[in-house]
Design an enzyme around this catalytic site. Sequence first.
Site, PDB file in Angstrom:
ATOM      1  N   ARG A 140       0.675  -1.608   0.151  1.00 31.28           N
ATOM      2  CA  ARG A 140      -0.209   0.008   0.194  1.00 31.28           C
ATOM      3  C   ARG A 140       0.799   1.305  -0.175  1.00 31.28           C
ATOM      4  NH1 ARG A 140      -5.235   0.082   1.945  1.00 31.28           N
ATOM      5  NH2 ARG A 140      -6.072  -1.617   1.389  1.00 31.28           N
TER       6      ARG A 140
ATOM      7  N   ARG B  30      -3.034   7.576   1.245  1.00 29.74           N
ATOM      8  CA  ARG B  30      -3.834   8.413   1.960  1.00 29.74           C
ATOM      9  C   ARG B  30      -2.661   9.176   2.738  1.00 29.74           C
ATOM     10  NH1 ARG B  30      -9.129   5.863   4.075  1.00 29.74           N
ATOM     11  NH2 ARG B  30      -7.172   4.642   4.014  1.00 29.74           N
TER      12      ARG B  30
ATOM     13  N   ARG C 210      -6.050  12.423  -5.233  1.00 26.55           N
ATOM     14  CA  ARG C 210      -7.692  11.753  -5.664  1.00 26.55           C
ATOM     15  C   ARG C 210      -8.445  12.587  -5.696  1.00 26.55           C
ATOM     16  NH1 ARG C 210      -8.875   9.080   0.401  1.00 26.55           N
ATOM     17  NH2 ARG C 210      -8.900  10.879   0.780  1.00 26.55           N
TER      18      ARG C 210
ATOM     19  N   ASP D  92      -6.824  -1.900  -7.431  1.00 23.57           N
ATOM     20  CA  ASP D  92      -7.454  -2.462  -5.840  1.00 23.57           C
ATOM     21  C   ASP D  92      -8.053  -3.799  -6.448  1.00 23.57           C
ATOM     22  OD1 ASP D  92      -8.532  -1.557  -2.566  1.00 23.57           O
ATOM     23  OD2 ASP D  92     -10.146  -2.728  -4.141  1.00 23.57           O
TER      24      ASP D  92
ATOM     25  N   TYR E 229     -15.865 -10.705   1.078  1.00 21.20           N
ATOM     26  CA  TYR E 229     -16.056  -8.994   0.306  1.00 21.20           C
ATOM     27  C   TYR E 229     -17.414  -9.336   0.069  1.00 21.20           C
ATOM     28  CZ  TYR E 229     -12.191  -6.903   2.188  1.00 21.20           C
ATOM     29  OH  TYR E 229     -10.972  -6.190   2.860  1.00 21.20           O
TER      30      TYR E 229
HETATM   31  O1  CP3 Z   1      -0.081  -1.047  -2.445  1.00 26.48           O
HETATM   32  C1  CP3 Z   1      -0.416  -0.257  -2.977  1.00 26.48           C
HETATM   33  O2  CP3 Z   1      -0.119   0.926  -3.123  1.00 26.48           O
HETATM   34  C2  CP3 Z   1      -1.716  -0.629  -4.560  1.00 26.48           C
HETATM   35  C3  CP3 Z   1      -2.285   0.146  -5.017  1.00 26.48           C
HETATM   36  C4  CP3 Z   1      -3.490  -1.301  -3.285  1.00 26.48           C
HETATM   37  C5  CP3 Z   1      -4.580  -0.748  -3.295  1.00 26.48           C
HETATM   38  N1  CP3 Z   1      -5.765  -1.925  -2.319  1.00 26.48           N
HETATM   39  C6  CP3 Z   1      -4.936   0.674  -2.660  1.00 26.48           C
HETATM   40  C7  CP3 Z   1      -6.332   1.023  -2.057  1.00 26.48           C
HETATM   41  C8  CP3 Z   1      -3.511  -2.234  -3.008  1.00 26.48           C
HETATM   42  C9  CP3 Z   1      -2.145  -3.880  -3.065  1.00 26.48           C
HETATM   43  C10 CP3 Z   1      -5.477  -2.912  -2.482  1.00 26.48           C
HETATM   44  C11 CP3 Z   1      -5.687  -4.243  -1.993  1.00 26.48           C
HETATM   45  C12 CP3 Z   1      -6.948  -4.757  -1.155  1.00 26.48           C
HETATM   46  N2  CP3 Z   1      -7.480  -3.697  -1.516  1.00 26.48           N
HETATM   47  C13 CP3 Z   1      -6.311  -4.925  -0.117  1.00 26.48           C
HETATM   48  C14 CP3 Z   1      -5.206  -6.519   0.033  1.00 26.48           C
HETATM   49  C15 CP3 Z   1      -4.265  -5.798   0.855  1.00 26.48           C
HETATM   50  C16 CP3 Z   1      -4.976  -5.660   2.299  1.00 26.48           C
HETATM   51  O3  CP3 Z   1      -5.404  -4.423   2.519  1.00 26.48           O
HETATM   52  O4  CP3 Z   1      -5.014  -6.756   2.732  1.00 26.48           O
HETATM   53  C17 CP3 Z   1      -7.744  -5.751   0.585  1.00 26.48           C
HETATM   54  C18 CP3 Z   1      -8.267  -6.563   1.399  1.00 26.48           C
HETATM   55  C19 CP3 Z   1      -8.032  -4.479  -0.379  1.00 26.48           C
HETATM   56  C20 CP3 Z   1     -10.031  -4.275   0.090  1.00 26.48           C
HETATM   57  C21 CP3 Z   1      -9.706  -2.520   0.619  1.00 26.48           C
HETATM   58  N3  CP3 Z   1      -9.459  -1.407  -0.873  1.00 26.48           N
HETATM   59  C22 CP3 Z   1     -10.144  -1.841   1.455  1.00 26.48           C
HETATM   60  C23 CP3 Z   1     -10.631  -2.457   2.808  1.00 26.48           C
HETATM   61  C24 CP3 Z   1     -10.390  -0.115   1.723  1.00 26.48           C
HETATM   62  C25 CP3 Z   1     -10.431   0.922   2.911  1.00 26.48           C
HETATM   63  C26 CP3 Z   1      -9.765   0.795   3.923  1.00 26.48           C
HETATM   64  C27 CP3 Z   1      -8.836   1.296   3.608  1.00 26.48           C
HETATM   65  O5  CP3 Z   1      -7.134   0.926   3.988  1.00 26.48           O
HETATM   66  O6  CP3 Z   1      -9.006   2.187   2.824  1.00 26.48           O
HETATM   67  C28 CP3 Z   1      -9.931   0.043   0.196  1.00 26.48           C
HETATM   68  C29 CP3 Z   1      -9.663   0.615   0.257  1.00 26.48           C
HETATM   69  C30 CP3 Z   1      -8.078   1.682  -0.825  1.00 26.48           C
HETATM   70  N4  CP3 Z   1      -6.519   0.322  -1.610  1.00 26.48           N
HETATM   71  C31 CP3 Z   1      -7.204   2.401  -1.003  1.00 26.48           C
HETATM   72  C32 CP3 Z   1      -6.384   2.669  -1.545  1.00 26.48           C
HETATM   73  C33 CP3 Z   1      -4.854   3.501  -1.280  1.00 26.48           C
HETATM   74  C34 CP3 Z   1      -8.191   4.075   0.721  1.00 26.48           C
HETATM   75  C35 CP3 Z   1      -8.796   4.750  -0.911  1.00 26.48           C
HETATM   76  C36 CP3 Z   1      -8.904   6.314  -0.673  1.00 26.48           C
HETATM   77  O7  CP3 Z   1      -7.829   6.484  -0.458  1.00 26.48           O
HETATM   78  O8  CP3 Z   1     -10.140   6.816   0.302  1.00 26.48           O
END
Ligand code: CP3
Length: 357
Positions: free
Chosen positions: A27, A31, A40, A77, A154
Amino acid sequence: MTTLKNDRFLRALLREPVDTTPIWMMRQAGRYLPEYRETRSQAGDFLSLCKNTELACEVTLQPLRRYELDAAILFSDILTVPDAMGLGLYFEIGEGPKFHKTIRTEQDVANLPKLNAKSDLSYVMDAVSTIRSALSGQVPLIGFSGSPWTLATYMIEGGSSKDFRFSKEMLYRQPEVLHALLDHLADAVIDYLNAQIDAGAQAVQIFDSWGGALAHQQYIDFSLQYMQKIVSGLKREKDGRKVPVILFTKGGGQWLEPMIMTGADALGLDWTTPLNVARKTAAGRVALQGNLDPATLYGSTQEIEKAVKAMLDDAYAHGELTGYIANLGHGITQWVDPDQPKVFVDTVHEYSAKYLK
Ligand code: CP3
């Protein structure tokens, strides 16, 4: 084809010699970076950012401008796959991901469309090829997907969950329905990751974020079995170079042996697994990636340096000088001060040279 200027991440995944320990952060685009929040808001919201090729490329590159990372990861994502199957993904501020439709019955599973990643997720493939050319060989690009079990949770729950009530109810009451869903998702993930590899991803990681919520036998039958199917179905070579595959089961430290048997090139570890023990178990059969507690980055510079040095001492404790990639044990959080990851990254490069030079 541009040559790769820094290939130590790919070399470590294949257990080839490296000059210093490669590092990236799960990640890493997100943010905690003010420039991410700015881009964003330019895109409108998170999903629009994922679907905007130029801006998705921009946020992928942002952490590489701040830190000397050895890999880039596609900005997208894991939930784009169920979205492409018609579940209707949306994000509510402060509540995480949600779906308009859930999958709870045999009929729901039977109605799921077969994914054609190249056309249904063309915006992801456009992002991969655009990022790959923007990198112009600086570092390799990682593609990714969720594991079938993690995606299924999910889809069944309709969003994030702490107890996985409906997913586990399906597992114990209608295991054949869950198996049909997981098998459908495994085929979709194979197609999705192979399309990312065709578009330019040079390594791929499978995020099994919720495998650790399963009991032992259920992990093997409902999560690992389908990751195994994916590993067997992936393109493992492109343009004369191997395309390594990394399996990351959060909470999966007790299942390293069965994970190794899948034929994956590398395993991701969370911070609960002692790295020196995992390296002994791996015994040169797979590379390992991880596993700094992401909360370490809330600490002072001195505390981060101390924790990183201890991690590297552990990684090289048995004298095996490759097959290790430094990372966090899970994603970086939004509350990290953007100056602190630099301490992590630079300490990995500087201190590991003590072992590797
Ligand atoms: O690693 C990176 O920089 C690449 C981007 C990436 C995102 N999500 C961007 C994201 C990757 C590899 C993911 C994977 C992801 N997404 C997983 C597996 C990894 C893990 O953390 O276990 C999961 C379970 C998700 C599902 C998901 N997406 C959730 C639960 C959330 C909300 C919770 C959170 O951390 O915000 C997201 C949103 C998300 N995906 C954001 C980002 C940068 C935040 C959204 C925002 O900008 O408001």
